[in-house]
Motif scaffolding. Structure first.
Motif: not given
Length: 436
Positions: A1-23
């Motif tokens: 997954m390339r979530t680290n490449e997001l540019m517009v949707y970068k600092n989203m509320d509740y984004g910690d779940i996405l970060s862990d799921m991507t890992f």
């Protein structure tokens, strides 16, 4: 997954779940990481998704609902540009298209290998989740259904182009973030004394047709509001008159009637007038039309909060934004209480006219004033008849009006509120003649 490449949707509320799921998606088969640690992280993510589902009322495919929630909640350069006005031109479209490609991959991700490698099938239980309640604490049913419906639609998109079009249309139709998803708001202060605009999730579903009579007053309010919604010149409104005549209900009905055209309402209390400049600063660049609503507005002679309001309405250096109006209700025509003592004091002043103008100048800054007077006996009986019919009250008219007359004598006199309370009383009685 390339979530680290997001540019517009970068600092989203509740984004910690996405970060862990991507890992987990990237490393579930990597022997470098302890399998039990990865498994534990997976269950933790599932727990947070379930907690989000309960608090927000989500159901169906919770993974898709979560991703959709991130998209509709994130106020960024693209989403705020598209709200109400739709597709925008420029390079931002190419950048956001790149982000939507990543989200499309997340929507299409197959969890089979991840669950097999970690020895857990908990994700599959989230693919058809049934919520036991009608809605959550954060979202009401209307908003919950809107997000879940979009999640299902995005999950079925054949390509990124369709994904991009559906998200843009959602922003155009419903907006983005709390200001887009909710109708009404209040002001609250956090522990650090920071002012915050907070959604009100439970709004009375009153409509203008529910208010019997007052056709001239309602038309005056509608005309001013429609001019505001359509970008024409409009005035601040003061609704004044007797108690229980429908002033507050009319403003709530205006919100319900024009919400889908971009109207939003922020309720502000008298002690919060010092926050008005901060409120306006947060909303002035959004594509919605905001009514700042002040209910039961009046001031005692020793209160000075009205000076904050005067400055905001008209008189400060910064021009009031064109997307902001102030609607207020009051039982007083002149808002600021005056007594015979005031007259005696003015008789002793050298510049009595200055004192009078100081107290009357606030009302003068409301360009539209609308009077709601108490109904006479005949009008009161008509209100009772209409409300009883709508409420399904099956009672002979003569008896109905006789009981209504008795009720108003001991319950506040002739007013629409008294009529409604009388009909509610009848509807609550457990006798056979109440319902058809």
């Amino acid at each position: 997954m390339r979530t680290n490449e997001l540019m517009v949707y970068k600092n989203m509320d509740y984004g910690d779940i996405l970060s862990d799921m991507t890992f987990l998606m990237e490393n579930h088969g990597n022997d470098y990481y302890n399998r039990e640690d990865l498994r534990s992280l997976l269950f933790e993510c599932v727990n947070r998704l379930l907690e989000l589902a309960v608090s927000h009322g989500f159901e169906g495919n919770l993974w898709h609902a979560y991703l959709t929630f991130l998209l509709v909640n994130d106020e960024n350069a693209y989403s705020t540009s598209c709200e109400i006005v739709g597709p925008v031109e420029g390079s931002i479209n190419e950048i956001v298209f790149h982000d939507f490609e990543i989200f499309k991959e997340l929507f299409d991700y197959d969890f089979t290998a991840l669950e097999k490698n970690l020895g857990a099938d908990c994700i599959q239980t989230l693919m058809n989740y049934k919520n036991g309640s009608a809605a959550g604490k954060v979202f009401n049913r209307r908003i919950r259904d809107r997000i879940c419906s979009l999640a299902e639609s995005l999950g079925d998109t054949p390509d990124v182009e369709d994904f991009h079009w559906k998200m843009t249309q959602f922003y155009r139709e419903f907006g983005v973030g709390k200001l887009g998803l909710h109708k009404a708001f209040r002001i609250e202060h956090s522990e650090g004394e920071k002012m915050e605009i907070v959604p009100i999730t439970n709004i009375a579903h009153v409509h203008l047709d529910d208010l019997v009579g007052y056709e001239i007053a309602k038309k005056k309010l509608i005309d001013n509001t429609e001019a505001f919604i359509n970008g024409r010149r409009a005035n601040n409104c003061l609704l004044f008159g007797d108690a229980g005549t429908g002033k507050s209900s009319s403003i709530k009905a205006i919100l319900n009637q024009y919400y889908d055209q971009g109207l939003r309402m922020i309720e502000v209390y008298k002690h919060q007038f010092k926050d008005l400049n901060d409120v306006i600063a947060q909303i002035k660049n959004r594509n919605y039309k905001f009514i700042i609503y002040m209910d039961d507005l009046s001031f005692e002679e020793f209160e000075i909060e009205y000076k904050y309001l005067k400055a905001v309405i008209e008189g400060g250096l910064e021009k009031k934004p064109e997307n902001v109006l102030i609607y207020a209700t009051s039982n007083r025509r002149h808002l600021i209480r005056e007594t015979f003592k005031d007259k005696a004091d003015r008789d002793e002043e050298l510049h009595t006219n200055d004192t009078v103008q100081e107290k009357l100048s606030l009302v003068a800054r409301f360009g539209v004033t609308i009077y709601f007077g108490s109904p006479d006996k005949k009008e009161f009986q008509e209100i009772v008849r209409v409300l009883a019919q709508r409420g399904g009250i099956n009672m002979p008219e003569e008896e109905l009006l006789l009981e209504a007359n008795k009720w108003e004598l001991s319950h506040g006199g002739l007013s629409g509120r008294t009529a409604q309370q009388f009909v509610d009383y009848l509807a609550g009685k457990e006798t056979s003649f109440l319902y058809r």
